[in-house]
Structures are given as C-alpha cells and as structure tokens.
Scaffold this motif. Sequence first.
Motif, PDB file in Angstrom:
ATOM      1  N   VAL A 213       0.844  -1.189   0.000  1.00 52.19           N
ATOM      2  CA  VAL A 213       0.000   0.000   0.000  1.00 52.19           C
ATOM      3  C   VAL A 213       0.889   1.253   0.000  1.00 52.19           C
ATOM      4  CG1 VAL A 213      -0.109  -0.051   2.551  1.00 52.19           C
ATOM      5  CG2 VAL A 213      -1.955   1.048   1.288  1.00 52.19           C
ATOM      6  N   GLN A 214       0.338   2.360  -0.469  1.00 52.80           N
ATOM      7  CA  GLN A 214       1.075   3.624  -0.423  1.00 52.80           C
ATOM      8  C   GLN A 214       1.378   4.012   1.013  1.00 52.80           C
ATOM      9  OE1 GLN A 214      -0.514   7.016  -2.503  1.00 52.80           O
ATOM     10  NE2 GLN A 214      -1.369   5.727  -4.110  1.00 52.80           N
ATOM     11  N   LEU A 215       2.524   4.630   1.232  1.00 56.84           N
ATOM     12  CA  LEU A 215       2.883   5.080   2.575  1.00 56.84           C
ATOM     13  C   LEU A 215       2.650   6.585   2.684  1.00 56.84           C
ATOM     14  CD1 LEU A 215       6.166   3.024   3.065  1.00 56.84           C
ATOM     15  CD2 LEU A 215       3.927   2.585   4.101  1.00 56.84           C
ATOM     16  N   ARG A 216       2.133   6.970   3.833  1.00 62.25           N
ATOM     17  CA  ARG A 216       1.929   8.402   4.089  1.00 62.25           C
ATOM     18  C   ARG A 216       3.162   8.991   4.746  1.00 62.25           C
ATOM     19  NH1 ARG A 216      -3.224  10.381   3.770  1.00 62.25           N
ATOM     20  NH2 ARG A 216      -4.902   8.858   3.920  1.00 62.25           N
ATOM     21  N   THR A 217       3.435  10.254   4.405  1.00 65.06           N
ATOM     22  CA  THR A 217       4.456  11.017   5.121  1.00 65.06           C
ATOM     23  C   THR A 217       3.795  12.348   5.444  1.00 65.06           C
ATOM     24  OG1 THR A 217       5.248  12.151   3.150  1.00 65.06           O
ATOM     25  CG2 THR A 217       6.253  10.017   3.636  1.00 65.06           C
ATOM     26  N   SER A 218       4.504  13.242   6.130  1.00 65.84           N
ATOM     27  CA  SER A 218       3.866  14.550   6.332  1.00 65.84           C
ATOM     28  C   SER A 218       3.800  15.225   4.959  1.00 65.84           C
ATOM     29  CB  SER A 218       4.671  15.390   7.323  1.00 65.84           C
ATOM     30  OG  SER A 218       5.728  15.998   6.645  1.00 65.84           O
ATOM     31  N   PRO A 219       2.697  15.940   4.649  1.00 66.27           N
ATOM     32  CA  PRO A 219       2.565  16.573   3.327  1.00 66.27           C
ATOM     33  C   PRO A 219       3.738  17.495   3.019  1.00 66.27           C
ATOM     34  CG  PRO A 219       0.481  16.664   4.531  1.00 66.27           C
ATOM     35  CD  PRO A 219       1.504  16.132   5.490  1.00 66.27           C
ATOM     36  N   ALA A 220       4.267  18.173   4.054  1.00 66.52           N
ATOM     37  CA  ALA A 220       5.368  19.113   3.822  1.00 66.52           C
ATOM     38  C   ALA A 220       6.600  18.385   3.282  1.00 66.52           C
ATOM     39  CB  ALA A 220       5.703  19.828   5.124  1.00 66.52           C
ATOM     40  N   ALA A 221       6.798  17.152   3.720  1.00 66.32           N
ATOM     41  CA  ALA A 221       7.998  16.417   3.317  1.00 66.32           C
ATOM     42  C   ALA A 221       8.009  16.086   1.827  1.00 66.32           C
ATOM     43  CB  ALA A 221       8.109  15.136   4.146  1.00 66.32           C
ATOM     44  N   VAL A 222       6.819  16.125   1.187  1.00 68.12           N
ATOM     45  CA  VAL A 222       6.765  15.775  -0.247  1.00 68.12           C
ATOM     46  C   VAL A 222       6.129  16.900  -1.072  1.00 68.12           C
ATOM     47  CG1 VAL A 222       6.742  13.269   0.090  1.00 68.12           C
ATOM     48  CG2 VAL A 222       4.579  14.521   0.184  1.00 68.12           C
ATOM     49  N   ARG A 223       6.031  18.100  -0.462  1.00 68.70           N
ATOM     50  CA  ARG A 223       5.367  19.218  -1.156  1.00 68.70           C
ATOM     51  C   ARG A 223       6.081  19.538  -2.483  1.00 68.70           C
ATOM     52  NH1 ARG A 223       4.422  23.019   2.947  1.00 68.70           N
ATOM     53  NH2 ARG A 223       2.642  21.677   3.423  1.00 68.70           N
ATOM     54  N   GLY A 224       5.289  19.698  -3.525  1.00 69.15           N
ATOM     55  CA  GLY A 224       5.856  20.060  -4.827  1.00 69.15           C
ATOM     56  C   GLY A 224       6.363  18.874  -5.625  1.00 69.15           C
ATOM     57  N   GLY A 248      13.822   0.115  -6.775  1.00 67.85           N
ATOM     58  CA  GLY A 248      12.712   0.161  -7.737  1.00 67.85           C
ATOM     59  C   GLY A 248      12.161   1.564  -7.854  1.00 67.85           C
ATOM     60  N   ASP A 249      10.989   1.637  -8.471  1.00 69.66           N
ATOM     61  CA  ASP A 249      10.331   2.931  -8.691  1.00 69.66           C
ATOM     62  C   ASP A 249       9.789   3.521  -7.395  1.00 69.66           C
ATOM     63  OD1 ASP A 249      10.655   3.089 -11.338  1.00 69.66           O
ATOM     64  OD2 ASP A 249       8.515   2.942 -11.850  1.00 69.66           O
ATOM     65  N   VAL A 250       9.974   4.825  -7.233  1.00 69.41           N
ATOM     66  CA  VAL A 250       9.286   5.554  -6.154  1.00 69.41           C
ATOM     67  C   VAL A 250       8.485   6.664  -6.834  1.00 69.41           C
ATOM     68  CG1 VAL A 250       9.588   7.077  -4.162  1.00 69.41           C
ATOM     69  CG2 VAL A 250      11.024   5.040  -4.404  1.00 69.41           C
ATOM     70  N   LEU A 251       7.206   6.710  -6.537  1.00 71.79           N
ATOM     71  CA  LEU A 251       6.338   7.746  -7.107  1.00 71.79           C
ATOM     72  C   LEU A 251       5.867   8.639  -5.967  1.00 71.79           C
ATOM     73  CD1 LEU A 251       4.513   8.906  -9.413  1.00 71.79           C
ATOM     74  CD2 LEU A 251       2.794   7.245  -8.689  1.00 71.79           C
ATOM     75  N   PHE A 252       6.154   9.944  -6.079  1.00 77.47           N
ATOM     76  CA  PHE A 252       5.703  10.883  -5.036  1.00 77.47           C
ATOM     77  C   PHE A 252       4.235  11.212  -5.269  1.00 77.47           C
ATOM     78  CE2 PHE A 252      10.239  11.231  -5.009  1.00 77.47           C
ATOM     79  CZ  PHE A 252      10.545  11.372  -3.664  1.00 77.47           C
ATOM     80  N   THR A 253       3.472  11.231  -4.189  1.00 75.38           N
ATOM     81  CA  THR A 253       2.047  11.556  -4.276  1.00 75.38           C
ATOM     82  C   THR A 253       1.784  12.758  -3.365  1.00 75.38           C
ATOM     83  OG1 THR A 253       1.403  10.194  -2.393  1.00 75.38           O
ATOM     84  CG2 THR A 253       1.542   9.080  -4.520  1.00 75.38           C
ATOM     85  N   GLU A 254       0.528  13.160  -3.320  1.00 83.71           N
ATOM     86  CA  GLU A 254       0.131  14.294  -2.490  1.00 83.71           C
ATOM     87  C   GLU A 254       0.421  14.047  -1.011  1.00 83.71           C
ATOM     88  OE1 GLU A 254      -3.511  16.765  -3.986  1.00 83.71           O
ATOM     89  OE2 GLU A 254      -4.069  14.981  -2.861  1.00 83.71           O
ATOM     90  N   SER A 255       0.253  12.762  -0.630  1.00 85.82           N
ATOM     91  CA  SER A 255       0.300  12.468   0.807  1.00 85.82           C
ATOM     92  C   SER A 255       1.473  11.588   1.199  1.00 85.82           C
ATOM     93  CB  SER A 255      -1.000  11.768   1.218  1.00 85.82           C
ATOM     94  OG  SER A 255      -1.204  10.654   0.381  1.00 85.82           O
ATOM     95  N   GLY A 256       2.363  11.278   0.256  1.00 86.33           N
ATOM     96  CA  GLY A 256       3.488  10.428   0.617  1.00 86.33           C
ATOM     97  C   GLY A 256       4.146   9.828  -0.603  1.00 86.33           C
ATOM     98  N   VAL A 257       4.396   8.511  -0.536  1.00 85.27           N
ATOM     99  CA  VAL A 257       5.089   7.841  -1.641  1.00 85.27           C
ATOM    100  C   VAL A 257       4.394   6.531  -2.014  1.00 85.27           C
ATOM    101  CG1 VAL A 257       7.450   8.732  -1.587  1.00 85.27           C
ATOM    102  CG2 VAL A 257       6.735   7.063   0.146  1.00 85.27           C
ATOM    103  N   SER A 258       4.493   6.226  -3.309  1.00 84.05           N
ATOM    104  CA  SER A 258       3.933   5.001  -3.845  1.00 84.05           C
ATOM    105  C   SER A 258       4.987   4.395  -4.771  1.00 84.05           C
ATOM    106  CB  SER A 258       2.644   5.364  -4.604  1.00 84.05           C
ATOM    107  OG  SER A 258       2.061   4.214  -5.133  1.00 84.05           O
ATOM    108  N   GLY A 259       4.566   3.479  -5.636  1.00 88.06           N
ATOM    109  CA  GLY A 259       5.510   2.868  -6.578  1.00 88.06           C
ATOM    110  C   GLY A 259       5.966   1.507  -6.090  1.00 88.06           C
TER     111      GLY A 259
END
Length: 397
Positions: A213-224, A248-259
């Motif tokens: 599943v996608q992991l959440r981080t603080s939104p500020a940590a992945v802003r932009g 492997g692939d890391v995809l940044f999302t609004e709320s954390g990371v996926s991929g």
Amino acid sequence: MKYRGCQSIDKIFPFLYDKNMKKIAVIGGGAAGMACAVLLARAGHDVTILERGARLGRKLSASGNGQGNVTNIDMGKTHYFTDDAEKLARILEKFGAADAVAFLEGMGGIFLPDARGRVYPASRQASSVTDLFRRELSRLGVRICLGAQVKKLAYDKKTAQFSVGWAEGHMQAEAVVLAAGGKAAKNFGTDGTAYALAQAFGHTVTPLSPSLVQLRTSPAAVRGLKGVRTDALLTVEKKGAPAVCFRGDVLFTESGVSGDAVFRASSYAEAGDILRLDLLPDVPASRLVNLREEGDLLCVLHSALARHIARLSRENGKTLSVFVKNFPLEVTGTLGFDYAQVTRGGIPLAEADGFLMSKLQPNFYFAGEILNVDGECGGYNLHWAFASAHAVAEALS
Ligand SMILES: Cc1cc2nc3c(=O)[nH]c(=O)nc-3n(C[C@H](O)[C@H](O)[C@H](O)COP(=O)(O)OP(=O)(O)OC[C@H]3O[C@@H](n4cnc5c(N)ncnc54)[C@H](O)[C@@H]3O)c2cc1C
C-alpha cells in the motif's frame, strides 16, 4: 454454468451423487476460489462457487497493474508473513512456482518470467488469466452463482451437511471452502465481513492491517513533488530491527510515496519508521562532490526533486549530495485498506491442518487471503491463492 442470485441449488440440480463425489460449496470466486473449484471438479466433485459480486476474479483481473503477476520463480516462506511458517513452507514445497505455471498452462496460455523472476501471462493481460479460469470452470461444469453473498453458514451434525445461505437462496454441502479474501481493496468485494463465517465456528482473527500500500508522510515532506517518479534504493529504518532495502520505482504523491519499491517496503514499514531514498543508486557519492547549487542538479535529478533538495540543503546547512544519496522521509501511516493490495493478518494458519482444513470443524477448509498469510510484492499473493487451493484439493481428492 452461471446463475445470478440462484435460489435453491438443491432443487434446481437434483443430481444423483456418486459415493466418492462430494458436494462442495466454494465461498468466493477470486483467484483461490476459482483455483479450488477447478482442482476439485477435476477430481470428480460436484462444485458450486458462490460469489457475491457480479463477475468472477475481479481482483485477479486487476492484478499486477492489469498485467497479472501470478507467481515468482524465487519462491519460499521467507517471502511471506504468517503465524505458522513451517506449515506454509510445507505447502509451498508441494506447490512451487513451476507447479503454478504448470497449473495455469494446463488451462491454456503461456506464462513467462521477467528479469526479476516475476511470472506474467505472455499476453501481459491479467483479465486473460481470469478468462482461462472461466473457460475451464465452464468446461468442467462447475456451477457459478453470482450475486450470492453468503451470510449464513452452519453445520448439522445429524445430516453431516453444511447449510450455506445467502439473500436469495441456500444450499447443502458436505464440504465448504471459505475463499472469500481479506479486507483489502473492498471495491473488489472484500470488506472483511467474511471472517464472521469462520468466527461462527470458533475461529479467531489476528489483528489486521493493510499491506502493499502507499505510505503516508507529512505533506510538507513531499510538497511540490506530486507525480515525480524516480528509480531509487529505498531503505526502511526501524528502531530495534535491521534495515531493509528495496530497489525500484518511487512515485511521489500528495500524501506520501507510492511505486513498486514503496509497495514492497510497505510490508515492513509502519508509522514512526524512516525511509531513506538514495536517488542515484548507480552513482557513487564520490561523483557528486562537485554539486554546489541547484543548477548543478540539471540533468542529474527531476527538476522538482532538484528544487526540493536544494531547499533541504539550504535549510539544514548540508551539501546537496547528502540529500541526493540520503533523502529522509518519516512514515506517518498508510493509505489504508481501501488502497491496499493485501491484508496482513487473518484466520491463523495454526487453526488449520496441513491441508488447510479447520481444526475446529471437519470438512471446513480455507484458501487464499482469508488466512493469516500475506506475501511480498512480486506474485507471492496470487501464488498463495493457488498453492492454498492446491492444498485443499489434495485433501479432498
Ligand atoms: C489492485 C491489486 C493488484 C494486485 N496485484 C497482484 C499481483 O500482481 N500479484 C499478486 O500476487 N497479488 C496481487 N494482488 C493481491 C492478490 O490479487 C490477492 O491476494 C488475491 O487475489 C487473493 O485471492 P483470494 O481468492 O484469496 O481473494 P479475492 O481475490 O479477494 O477473492 C475473494 C472473493 O470472495 C468474494 N466474497 C467475499 N465475501 C463473500 C461472501 N460472504 N460470499 C460470497 N463471496 C464473497 C469477493 O467478492 C471476492 O471475489 C493484487 C491486489 C490488488 C487489489
């Protein structure tokens, strides 16, 4: 043969049964239920699949980004999480990756591994695997009852029969296979309500959590960074446990990371853990010593990552290369069951025997994700669906 919301199956099909032929109800028409039904029907049993959805194999058809990663050449218990690793190992020894491929190719199609050992249909179309099952189930004359969410399951000692009930019908069966999945991805019919069918016989359910599943981080940590995809070496740092790494692939999302790398890491990561991303895993740190300002990251990193790293470097008074090789993200949680591929936890494997028959109720079997077995990303969960179905069929054949 397909029937929607079938009424009394006993009345519709008043067959005369052969002494060795068992009347078996398979609850759940996902990967495990369909595999069970195929194997049991081949062994001469009279099999009915009861599926709450409008179609069989909906999750299987969506698996592997629609490509269907059905097993993995590198098979073994170390790729799984369970309460009974030895029982799992014995089941996997009897049904490994080659057996899964032989089973699937026995219904048709060609299955091929990629460079990482992940096995896919040559069509690279998961729905074509479901179609293979549908064709085989139809050839074997398995009854398929769609729109049938089983809500009642009881055993009558006098008649030695199970009574299986859903809103519009019921049936009697000598054996029942509960293959109703877990709690992940409820849009595929798996909302966790099926555990109650086993709990009625005294079974327990371990604590459940979403995995792959996608992991959440603080939104500020992945802003932009939303939408930026990069190849990375991802390390999960956990207090009091050795670090684990995934490439492997890391995809940044609004709320954390996926991929892909994040999904694999999500089997291990939980809130409070630190993810460390090496954003240039093939480039040694010594080649990065001349990176001084944001402009030096041109053609080195995606421009959004370059901006982000330049800011981190300014704020922390450290060189750019530090953050290129070690981009830290604190995990605050996951996106939850609705977005997870599998369920961590379930009915303890220890509550079933080596052929996955309940230790509490004879002739009551389990297959697939409903049990407390979940695998890493890479074909391990569908493999478990097939291997557990094989174990059940072995017992009933
Ligand atoms: C998007 C996505 C991608 C995935 N990709 C992969 C992959 O590439 N490789 C891999 O190995 N794994 C993958 N997985 C995981 C894998 O698909 C599952 O672990 C596997 O399908 C589990 O099989 P199952 O038959 O046990 O359960 P399911 O496939 O979930 O099937 C259970 C079925 O039971 C039915 N049901 C539930 N309750 C009842 C009831 N009371 N009565 C009647 N029917 C009921 C449900 O409608 C459902 O159809 C993926 C999962 C998701 C969500």
